[in-house]
Design a protein around this motif. Structure first.
Motif, PDB file in Angstrom:
ATOM      1  N   MET A  52       0.889  -0.943  -0.174  1.00 58.77           N
ATOM      2  CA  MET A  52       0.029  -0.371   0.069  1.00 58.77           C
ATOM      3  C   MET A  52       1.410   1.236   0.181  1.00 58.77           C
ATOM      4  O   MET A  52       0.293   2.327   0.083  1.00 58.77           O
ATOM      5  N   ARG A  53       2.124   0.981  -0.412  1.00 54.18           N
ATOM      6  CA  ARG A  53       3.080   2.386  -0.046  1.00 54.18           C
ATOM      7  C   ARG A  53       2.644   3.261  -0.953  1.00 54.18           C
ATOM      8  O   ARG A  53       2.826   4.272  -0.779  1.00 54.18           O
ATOM      9  N   GLU A  54       2.380   2.842  -2.054  1.00 52.76           N
ATOM     10  CA  GLU A  54       2.479   3.483  -3.304  1.00 52.76           C
ATOM     11  C   GLU A  54       1.113   4.486  -2.968  1.00 52.76           C
ATOM     12  O   GLU A  54       1.451   5.621  -3.678  1.00 52.76           O
ATOM     13  N   VAL A  55       0.005   4.009  -2.363  1.00 52.08           N
ATOM     14  CA  VAL A  55      -0.438   5.113  -2.029  1.00 52.08           C
ATOM     15  C   VAL A  55      -0.550   6.537  -1.163  1.00 52.08           C
ATOM     16  O   VAL A  55      -0.961   7.323  -1.703  1.00 52.08           O
ATOM     17  N   PHE A  56       0.353   6.095  -1.305  1.00 53.19           N
ATOM     18  CA  PHE A  56       1.469   7.506   0.254  1.00 53.19           C
ATOM     19  C   PHE A  56       2.369   8.165  -0.993  1.00 53.19           C
ATOM     20  O   PHE A  56       2.224   9.173  -0.725  1.00 53.19           O
ATOM     21  N   THR A  57       2.978   7.391  -1.234  1.00 51.13           N
ATOM     22  CA  THR A  57       4.145   7.943  -2.078  1.00 51.13           C
ATOM     23  C   THR A  57       3.584   8.698  -3.104  1.00 51.13           C
ATOM     24  O   THR A  57       4.545   9.377  -3.872  1.00 51.13           O
ATOM     25  N   MET A  58       3.068   8.095  -3.795  1.00 53.24           N
ATOM     26  CA  MET A  58       2.712   8.762  -5.119  1.00 53.24           C
ATOM     27  C   MET A  58       2.669  10.291  -5.013  1.00 53.24           C
ATOM     28  O   MET A  58       2.619  10.831  -5.812  1.00 53.24           O
ATOM     29  N   TRP A  59       2.102  10.620  -3.462  1.00 56.82           N
ATOM     30  CA  TRP A  59       2.591  12.478  -3.499  1.00 56.82           C
ATOM     31  C   TRP A  59       2.743  12.865  -3.838  1.00 56.82           C
ATOM     32  O   TRP A  59       3.618  14.795  -3.718  1.00 56.82           O
ATOM     33  N   ARG A  60       4.251  12.144  -3.649  1.00 61.75           N
ATOM     34  CA  ARG A  60       5.418  13.446  -4.195  1.00 61.75           C
ATOM     35  C   ARG A  60       5.224  13.553  -5.466  1.00 61.75           C
ATOM     36  O   ARG A  60       6.386  14.115  -5.763  1.00 61.75           O
ATOM     37  N   ASP A  61       4.745  12.541  -6.775  1.00 66.60           N
ATOM     38  CA  ASP A  61       4.819  13.177  -7.464  1.00 66.60           C
ATOM     39  C   ASP A  61       4.014  13.973  -8.500  1.00 66.60           C
ATOM     40  O   ASP A  61       2.626  13.662  -8.531  1.00 66.60           O
ATOM     41  N   THR A  62       4.154  14.636  -8.816  1.00 70.59           N
ATOM     42  CA  THR A  62       3.288  15.982  -9.649  1.00 70.59           C
ATOM     43  C   THR A  62       2.526  15.208 -10.541  1.00 70.59           C
ATOM     44  O   THR A  62       1.659  16.040 -10.681  1.00 70.59           O
ATOM     45  N   ARG A  63       3.394  14.891 -11.201  1.00 70.52           N
ATOM     46  CA  ARG A  63       2.299  13.992 -12.066  1.00 70.52           C
ATOM     47  C   ARG A  63       0.960  12.841 -11.674  1.00 70.52           C
ATOM     48  O   ARG A  63       0.252  13.322 -12.366  1.00 70.52           O
ATOM     49  N   MET A  64       1.942  12.379 -10.875  1.00 67.87           N
ATOM     50  CA  MET A  64       0.435  11.673 -10.153  1.00 67.87           C
ATOM     51  C   MET A  64      -0.375  12.500  -9.712  1.00 67.87           C
ATOM     52  O   MET A  64      -1.374  11.958  -9.616  1.00 67.87           O
ATOM     53  N   ILE A  65       0.088  13.829  -8.844  1.00 65.79           N
ATOM     54  CA  ILE A  65      -1.290  14.627  -8.152  1.00 65.79           C
ATOM     55  C   ILE A  65      -2.081  15.058  -9.236  1.00 65.79           C
ATOM     56  O   ILE A  65      -3.371  15.646  -9.334  1.00 65.79           O
ATOM     57  N   LEU A  66      -1.752  15.664 -10.294  1.00 66.57           N
ATOM     58  CA  LEU A  66      -2.325  15.797 -11.817  1.00 66.57           C
ATOM     59  C   LEU A  66      -3.549  14.760 -11.941  1.00 66.57           C
ATOM     60  O   LEU A  66      -4.680  15.220 -12.199  1.00 66.57           O
ATOM     61  N   LEU A  67      -2.537  13.821 -11.899  1.00 69.53           N
ATOM     62  CA  LEU A  67      -3.281  12.208 -12.797  1.00 69.53           C
ATOM     63  C   LEU A  67      -5.062  12.436 -11.581  1.00 69.53           C
ATOM     64  O   LEU A  67      -5.869  12.115 -12.039  1.00 69.53           O
ATOM     65  N   VAL A  68      -4.639  12.187 -10.283  1.00 66.43           N
ATOM     66  CA  VAL A  68      -5.425  12.232  -8.837  1.00 66.43           C
ATOM     67  C   VAL A  68      -6.618  13.659  -9.335  1.00 66.43           C
ATOM     68  O   VAL A  68      -7.921  13.272  -9.862  1.00 66.43           O
ATOM     69  N   ALA A  69      -6.285  15.064 -10.058  1.00 64.92           N
ATOM     70  CA  ALA A  69      -7.792  16.124  -9.879  1.00 64.92           C
ATOM     71  C   ALA A  69      -7.849  15.211 -11.162  1.00 64.92           C
ATOM     72  O   ALA A  69      -9.019  15.696 -11.500  1.00 64.92           O
ATOM     73  N   VAL A  70      -7.289  15.354 -12.440  1.00 66.07           N
ATOM     74  CA  VAL A  70      -7.920  14.825 -14.243  1.00 66.07           C
ATOM     75  C   VAL A  70      -8.865  13.703 -13.519  1.00 66.07           C
ATOM     76  O   VAL A  70     -10.249  13.819 -14.053  1.00 66.07           O
ATOM     77  N   VAL A  71      -8.033  12.245 -13.246  1.00 66.44           N
ATOM     78  CA  VAL A  71      -9.297  11.513 -12.774  1.00 66.44           C
ATOM     79  C   VAL A  71     -10.813  12.050 -12.419  1.00 66.44           C
ATOM     80  O   VAL A  71     -11.355  11.778 -12.333  1.00 66.44           O
ATOM     81  N   ALA A  72     -10.149  12.803 -11.173  1.00 62.05           N
ATOM     82  CA  ALA A  72     -11.789  12.645 -10.249  1.00 62.05           C
ATOM     83  C   ALA A  72     -13.096  14.142 -10.932  1.00 62.05           C
ATOM     84  O   ALA A  72     -14.214  13.805 -11.034  1.00 62.05           O
ATOM     85  N   ALA A  73     -11.884  14.680 -11.677  1.00 67.16           N
ATOM     86  CA  ALA A  73     -12.481  15.441 -12.517  1.00 67.16           C
ATOM     87  C   ALA A  73     -13.729  15.080 -13.840  1.00 67.16           C
ATOM     88  O   ALA A  73     -14.940  15.372 -13.910  1.00 67.16           O
ATOM     89  N   VAL A  74     -12.897  14.448 -14.577  1.00 65.00           N
ATOM     90  CA  VAL A  74     -13.377  13.400 -15.232  1.00 65.00           C
ATOM     91  C   VAL A  74     -14.354  12.442 -14.915  1.00 65.00           C
ATOM     92  O   VAL A  74     -16.035  12.481 -15.160  1.00 65.00           O
ATOM     93  N   TYR A  75     -14.105  11.672 -14.106  1.00 66.05           N
ATOM     94  CA  TYR A  75     -15.256  11.117 -13.493  1.00 66.05           C
ATOM     95  C   TYR A  75     -16.603  12.350 -12.793  1.00 66.05           C
ATOM     96  O   TYR A  75     -17.399  11.227 -13.262  1.00 66.05           O
TER      97      TYR A  75
END
Lengths: 275, 261
Positions: free
Chosen positions: A1-24
């Motif tokens: 489950m480590r990646e659930v937390f470490t992904m917040w260090r990567d700018t592209r992953m953070i923006l993917l969170v926002a894009v996935v949320a907005a598209v969904y």
């Protein structure tokens, strides 16, 4: 489950969170295929997204689905304490897929989820059912605890809605989008380094994956029996949910994803990728 | 269902509270709606929530979601008696079944609770802008990166909504019929709509990441904020009121059995 937390260090992953949320949220709110209970529940094509996104974007899809559902609640006028269940349920809706892909032993295709073979589709449908069940039991459990709707009424409705959309729409969506996302280099194993991904041996991965699969379905079954009064004894929906949720967390923690190894084997990701 | 923001731009006392105070008040009212079980007690909470909604100028939002509120109330009222033991005198007897006074009061209490939750949430989003919601999340201690993702998603949502509508119109002009066929065929009809919206959205991520990093975006360092809004006197009053509601509710319910069936 480590990646659930470490992904917040990567700018592209953070923006993917926002894009996935907005598209969904943008697809969730306006488009529905048909209504089951007016004003309460409908089959929505967006319900395919968390599983499809989960296989491609991993933890970013889990967070994005959770936030997207929250946004849909805010804009749809149903924001409230029940949104907490929607947040956690949709998180696991996106989370289960990437944890199970490639980790189901003989049931896994051992290939990338580009839907180019029947075995991939079978594996995908199995994962869609498990993810839908996980989302359904968590949301229905929280709704029951809050005294909003009984578990045995809500869980089957969400299960059917999610499974129908995810199983029917998922394979063609992955067939069409997976190669494009891979070309752009946005698959989660391409964005995250080895040290940011969970690592586990084969046996632990299988136990965790089958654990998540079995717990989601057993929780649904036992919850329905208890909720309808068909199960004898002093079990309650709340207690079943508590045990189920603890087991889900345990299997989520000990498990690991497999897509990075599949990509490495295919030469699409360098072995021992570092940041 | 409307897809525009439910935020009502106004300068009411509810709007002037910080998001933190509004979260506190909304949580306190939700706890009260959850703890009480009698229709009268939950009805009082519902009345307070209605008052807050009206005060925040959010009644027009209620007109936009009234169908959901009524549907949830009716579903709760119909479903809960089936999951409640029959006690007390029968108040309604039909060929399909009977309803005891306990079942009636239990179902009414639960339905009022559902509606209370919706109205409390509606009052909150009517009086809190998207930026306010993000500030509120930050002020209750959620990590900056998470709040940034929520804020970005809230900003991107209308863009993607508009893009989805444009793609729908374009595909319908090419003959796509989203209402034709059996349920499976109708679900599959959405593929030509979803793929362009999704791929277009993801393509923007790289450009936006580079733009952010070029401006020094980093989620690991300690951040400072311009225009941090401290709690004003009215916020302290609101938070004191929220505390009073929670304590009063818990003492009343569990100490004196107030509002319990």
């Amino acid at each position: 489950m480590r990646e659930v937390f470490t992904m917040w260090r990567d700018t592209r992953m953070i923006l993917l969170v926002a894009v996935v949320a907005a598209v969904y949220a943008a697809i969730l709110l306006p488009f529905k295929v048909f209504t089951i209970l007016p004003g309460l529940t409908s089959v929505r094509p967006a319900n395919a997204f968390p599983v499809v996104f989960g296989l491609m974007f991993g933890p970013a899809a889990a967070w994005g689905s959770a936030i997207g559902n929250l946004i849909a609640d805010i804009f749809g006028g149903t924001f409230g304490p029940g949104s907490l269940g929607g947040f956690v349920g949709n998180f696991f809706f996106g989370f289960v897929g990437y944890k199970l892909w490639g980790n189901l032993g003989p049931l896994s295709s051992g290939e990338e989820p580009n839907m180019r073979s029947i075995r991939q589709v079978v594996e995908y449908v199995l994962i869609a059912v498990a993810s839908s069940a996980m989302c359904a039991v968590i949301i229905a459990w929280v709704a029951d605890l809050l005294g909003l709707v009984p578990f045995s009424v809500l869980a089957p409705i969400i299960m059917v809605n999610n499974t129908l959309a995810a199983a029917v729409l998922g394979p063609p969506l992955l067939y069409l989008t997976y190669p494009r996302i891979k070309d752009i280099g946005f698959l989660y194993p391409e964005l995250l380094a080895d040290e940011e991904l969970s690592a586990a041996g084969a046996s632990r991965r299988y136990v965790a994956a089958y654990g998540l699969l079995v717990v989601s379905l057993v929780w649904l079954g036992v919850g329905l029996l208890v909720g309808t009064g068909a199960a004898p004894g002093t079990l309650t929906v709340g207690l079943v949910g508590l045990v189920g949720f603890v087991l889900v967390l345990a299997f989520a923690i000990i498990g690991a994803e497999r897509l990075s190894a599949i990509l490495e084997r295919a030469g699409a990701r360098p072995a021992g990728r570092n940041r | 269902m409307s897809t525009r923001s439910l935020y009502v731009s106004a300068d009411t006392p509810v709007h002037r509270l910080t998001a933190r105070s509004k979260i506190g008040l909304a949580t306190a009212l939700s706890i009260a709606a959850f703890v009480f079980t009698t229709p009268i007690a939950v009805g009082i909470v519902l009345a307070v929530a209605f008052g807050a909604l009206a005060w925040a100028g959010g009644l027009r939002n209620l007109r936009r979601v009234w169908f959901i509120v009524v549907a949830l109330f009716v579903v709760g009222f119909v479903v809960w008696p089936a999951f409640t033991p029959a006690r007390g005198p029968t108040v309604l007897a039909t060929p399909l079944g009977s309803l005891s006074s306990y079942e009636l009061r239990f179902a009414l209490g639960r339905s009022f609770r559902i509606v209370s939750f919706i109205i409390i949430g509606l009052a909150f989003v009517s009086a809190t802008s998207n930026e306010g919601i993000v500030r509120g999340l930050r002020s209750i201690g959620l990590p900056y990166a998470f709040c940034f993702a929520v804020g970005t998603a809230l900003r991107l949502f209308p863009t993607f909504l508009s893009a989805a509508d444009t793609v729908r119109q374009a595909q319908e002009a090419r003959g796509l019929d989203l209402s034709a066929g059996n349920p499976i065929e109708r679900v599959r009809g959405y593929v030509p709509l979803l793929v362009p919206v999704f791929v277009n959205a993801v393509r923007q991520v790289n450009d936006q990441s580079m733009a952010l990093e070029a401006r020094g975006f980093d989620t690991r360092g300690e951040r400072t904020f311009h225009g941090k809004r401290p709690l004003a006197g009215r916020d302290w009053i609101a938070l004191a009121l929220a505390t009073l509601i929670v304590v009063g509710t818990l003492v009343g319910r569990y100490g004196f059995g107030v509002g319990a069936l």
